[in-house]
Design a protein around this motif. Structure first.
Motif, PDB file in Angstrom:
ATOM      1  N   VAL A   1      -8.465   8.444 -13.618  1.00  0.00           N
ATOM      2  CA  VAL A   1      -7.926   7.541 -12.982  1.00  0.00           C
ATOM      3  C   VAL A   1      -6.841   8.243 -12.308  1.00  0.00           C
ATOM      4  O   VAL A   1      -6.001   9.051 -12.585  1.00  0.00           O
ATOM      5  N   CYS A   2      -7.302   8.227 -10.538  1.00  0.00           N
ATOM      6  CA  CYS A   2      -6.972   9.273  -9.917  1.00  0.00           C
ATOM      7  C   CYS A   2      -5.472   8.610  -9.151  1.00  0.00           C
ATOM      8  O   CYS A   2      -4.323   9.282  -8.311  1.00  0.00           O
ATOM      9  N   ARG A   3      -5.369   7.321  -8.206  1.00  0.00           N
ATOM     10  CA  ARG A   3      -4.322   7.030  -8.312  1.00  0.00           C
ATOM     11  C   ARG A   3      -4.658   5.140  -8.570  1.00  0.00           C
ATOM     12  O   ARG A   3      -6.123   4.443  -7.805  1.00  0.00           O
ATOM     13  N   ILE A   4      -3.378   4.762  -8.764  1.00  0.00           N
ATOM     14  CA  ILE A   4      -3.492   2.712  -8.636  1.00  0.00           C
ATOM     15  C   ILE A   4      -2.806   2.917  -7.506  1.00  0.00           C
ATOM     16  O   ILE A   4      -1.932   2.685  -7.594  1.00  0.00           O
ATOM     17  N   LYS A   5      -2.829   1.819  -6.606  1.00  0.00           N
ATOM     18  CA  LYS A   5      -1.999   1.309  -5.519  1.00  0.00           C
ATOM     19  C   LYS A   5      -2.842  -0.610  -5.306  1.00  0.00           C
ATOM     20  O   LYS A   5      -3.212  -0.763  -5.882  1.00  0.00           O
ATOM     21  N   TYR A   6      -1.161  -1.374  -5.523  1.00  0.00           N
ATOM     22  CA  TYR A   6      -1.404  -2.773  -5.294  1.00  0.00           C
ATOM     23  C   TYR A   6      -0.523  -2.986  -3.946  1.00  0.00           C
ATOM     24  O   TYR A   6       0.683  -1.922  -3.369  1.00  0.00           O
ATOM     25  N   TYR A   7      -1.446  -3.577  -3.140  1.00  0.00           N
ATOM     26  CA  TYR A   7       0.029  -4.035  -1.997  1.00  0.00           C
ATOM     27  C   TYR A   7      -0.792  -5.287  -1.584  1.00  0.00           C
ATOM     28  O   TYR A   7      -1.780  -6.320  -1.811  1.00  0.00           O
ATOM     29  N   TYR A   8      -0.006  -6.425  -1.196  1.00  0.00           N
ATOM     30  CA  TYR A   8       0.059  -7.387  -0.212  1.00  0.00           C
ATOM     31  C   TYR A   8      -0.330  -7.687   1.200  1.00  0.00           C
ATOM     32  O   TYR A   8       0.885  -6.893   2.271  1.00  0.00           O
TER      33      TYR A   8
END
Length: 164
Positions: A157-164
């Motif tokens: 897993v290279c990157r995890i991103k959350y946005y709204y």
């Protein structure tokens, strides 16, 4: 089984579980999924309380038949599949490199993407409970003798991103 009451395995699976819960938003991860029979990587959202249950499978990948699925589940019955099921998309070369997996979760709809390409849309109805973000790398016990030929293996897993 080693006779002492302990099971000993040469391989383990792992799971990342967010402590924060989310209600709607966009979730994205760059993931290299493991290749091999019995591999069962997943990127998903899970929510439950005393009366309600919800799950959004951003993806599950079944290595024994090279099928990618996305699903939504809601209701009191854990396995209740309220909005239909993706029975599995065969995607060539999915295991050969990292890909971006994303879900846009809104009150009325859920959209699923691979590498910014829309692969599915589901209703968001009844999926209005806070959920934890989960990434897991499981090993499905379909045929452990056959699975062991593809182990050890790694999910990156290279990157995890959350946005709204």
């Amino acid at each position: 089984w080693d006779g002492s009451g302990t099971y000993r395995y040469s391989h383990v699976s792992g799971m990342l579980w967010s402590t924060k819960t989310f209600l709607y938003g966009t979730f994205e991860a760059k993931i290299y999924i493991p290749k091999g029979y019995g591999m069962w990587p997943a990127f998903w959202l899970f929510g439950a309380n005393d009366e309600r249950f919800g799950e959004i499978d951003i993806f599950e990948y079944y290595g024994h038949n090279h099928r990618f699925t996305y699903n939504t589940h809601a209701g009191k019955d854990y396995g209740h599949n309220l909005y239909g099921k993706c029975n599995g998309i065969r995607l060539k070369r999915l295991e050969d490199s990292s890909h971006y997996y994303r879900v846009d979760w809104r009150k009325k709809w859920i959209k699923y993407y691979i590498d910014n390409r829309l692969v599915g849309i589901r209703s968001g109805k009844h999926l209005d409970i806070p959920m934890n973000l989960v990434i897991s790398s499981g090993i499905k016990d379909i045929d452990l003798d056959r699975s062991n030929k593809d182990l050890p293996n790694t999910m990156n897993v290279c990157r995890i991103k959350y946005y709204y």
